[in-house]
Design a protein around this motif. Sequence first.
Motif, PDB file in Angstrom:
ATOM      1  N   LYS A  56      41.234  45.713  41.725  1.00 37.92           N
ATOM      2  CA  LYS A  56      41.446  45.560  40.288  1.00 37.92           C
ATOM      3  C   LYS A  56      42.445  44.439  40.036  1.00 37.92           C
ATOM      4  CE  LYS A  56      40.629  50.338  38.766  1.00 37.92           C
ATOM      5  NZ  LYS A  56      41.237  51.494  38.055  1.00 37.92           N
ATOM      6  N   GLY A  57      42.385  43.909  38.816  1.00 36.09           N
ATOM      7  CA  GLY A  57      43.375  42.918  38.422  1.00 36.09           C
ATOM      8  C   GLY A  57      44.625  43.603  37.872  1.00 36.09           C
ATOM      9  N   VAL A 102      40.284  33.934  36.957  1.00 37.69           N
ATOM     10  CA  VAL A 102      39.768  34.586  38.175  1.00 37.69           C
ATOM     11  C   VAL A 102      38.393  35.177  37.905  1.00 37.69           C
ATOM     12  CG1 VAL A 102      40.108  36.547  39.724  1.00 37.69           C
ATOM     13  CG2 VAL A 102      42.025  35.035  39.197  1.00 37.69           C
ATOM     14  N   GLU A 157      46.180  33.468  43.728  1.00 37.24           N
ATOM     15  CA  GLU A 157      44.894  33.508  43.045  1.00 37.24           C
ATOM     16  C   GLU A 157      43.737  33.675  44.014  1.00 37.24           C
ATOM     17  OE1 GLU A 157      42.385  30.540  40.191  1.00 37.24           O
ATOM     18  OE2 GLU A 157      44.453  30.988  39.616  1.00 37.24           O
ATOM     19  N   PHE A 174      41.307  41.621  35.655  1.00 42.86           N
ATOM     20  CA  PHE A 174      41.420  40.282  36.251  1.00 42.86           C
ATOM     21  C   PHE A 174      41.655  39.263  35.137  1.00 42.86           C
ATOM     22  CE2 PHE A 174      39.069  42.547  39.563  1.00 42.86           C
ATOM     23  CZ  PHE A 174      39.747  42.145  40.699  1.00 42.86           C
ATOM     24  N   SER A 175      42.343  38.204  35.475  1.00 40.48           N
ATOM     25  CA  SER A 175      42.591  37.150  34.495  1.00 40.48           C
ATOM     26  C   SER A 175      41.278  36.432  34.169  1.00 40.48           C
ATOM     27  CB  SER A 175      43.602  36.147  35.047  1.00 40.48           C
ATOM     28  OG  SER A 175      43.056  35.453  36.154  1.00 40.48           O
ATOM     29  N   GLN A 222      43.227  37.273  44.591  1.00 35.93           N
ATOM     30  CA  GLN A 222      42.590  37.874  43.422  1.00 35.93           C
ATOM     31  C   GLN A 222      41.089  37.560  43.387  1.00 35.93           C
ATOM     32  OE1 GLN A 222      44.143  39.725  40.514  1.00 35.93           O
ATOM     33  NE2 GLN A 222      45.293  40.147  42.388  1.00 35.93           N
ATOM     34  N   ARG A 246      39.253  39.755  45.896  1.00 37.49           N
ATOM     35  CA  ARG A 246      39.050  41.127  45.435  1.00 37.49           C
ATOM     36  C   ARG A 246      37.991  41.182  44.341  1.00 37.49           C
ATOM     37  NH1 ARG A 246      44.379  41.576  46.912  1.00 37.49           N
ATOM     38  NH2 ARG A 246      45.168  40.564  45.034  1.00 37.49           N
ATOM     39  N   ALA A 247      37.984  40.188  43.436  1.00 35.52           N
ATOM     40  CA  ALA A 247      36.997  40.171  42.360  1.00 35.52           C
ATOM     41  C   ALA A 247      35.588  40.020  42.923  1.00 35.52           C
ATOM     42  CB  ALA A 247      37.308  39.034  41.385  1.00 35.52           C
ATOM     43  N   TYR A 292      51.829  40.910  45.031  1.00 37.68           N
ATOM     44  CA  TYR A 292      50.797  40.297  44.186  1.00 37.68           C
ATOM     45  C   TYR A 292      50.982  38.782  44.124  1.00 37.68           C
ATOM     46  CZ  TYR A 292      48.957  38.621  39.700  1.00 37.68           C
ATOM     47  OH  TYR A 292      48.348  37.892  38.721  1.00 37.68           O
ATOM     48  N   GLU A 308      46.439  42.160  35.080  1.00 38.47           N
ATOM     49  CA  GLU A 308      46.808  41.583  33.791  1.00 38.47           C
ATOM     50  C   GLU A 308      47.249  42.661  32.799  1.00 38.47           C
ATOM     51  OE1 GLU A 308      46.955  38.196  32.921  1.00 38.47           O
ATOM     52  OE2 GLU A 308      46.854  38.135  35.115  1.00 38.47           O
TER      53      GLU A 308
END
Length: 228
Positions: free
Chosen positions: A146-147, A214, A176, A210-211, A179, A182-183, A171, A149
């Motif tokens: 998970k992100g 990303v 990035e 997530f941002s 991230q 993971r995404a 983190y 944000e």
Amino acid sequence: MAQLSQIEELKARIAEIEAGRTSASADERGGSLAGGAAAAAGLCSPAPGGPPSATKGQDSEGSPSKLAAQDGKAEKLKDAASAYQRILRIVATREQSSAKVREKLIRAEFPADVAEEAIERAQRLGVIDDARYCDALIRSALRNDKGVEGVLREAAFLGVNLEALDSYQAYLEDGEEGQLSRARAYLEAHPVRSKNQRDGAFRKLVSRGFSVSVASAAARSVYPFQPS
């Protein structure tokens, strides 16, 4: 003459009888009035050992005003204690922020001042800790693809110093690229079924914290072809 004498005697006796009846009637009326006055006096005077007058009762420790004040204080203490017990039940299964606990208490119809008192007590005793709560959320996000944000926004709202959290430092070290990894892993494990897969993937990743950058990069990576 004898007859005349008897008549006079009879009249005298009748007069005596009438005079006696009048006297007896006066005595009866006097007795009745005296009894009524005594009864009235008895009603007005307090009986020995009887209840105190209303004025005396209001000045005593058990006066209505003092009892009401004591009941109000006891009720407030009861509410504060009940609110704290509710907090213990709320945090029994998972970490909760002070903001979420406050919302739950207000929804349970606890007065705002009582809720604040209970929350302050819980924070003082370490039952609620916003920094610990944010730390747990970041760790869970990194562990479950998970992100963060949403966590970062919530931490700012709660006034938590993220720099002091080990999970936040992890983190940042992940960067990035971590991230993105993971995404992409999440999208590969949960394929998008919509017709426009790239847009669907983007929305799904944003909803997971997530941002935007990303989510966009990961969606293009997993679904490089956009339908015409």
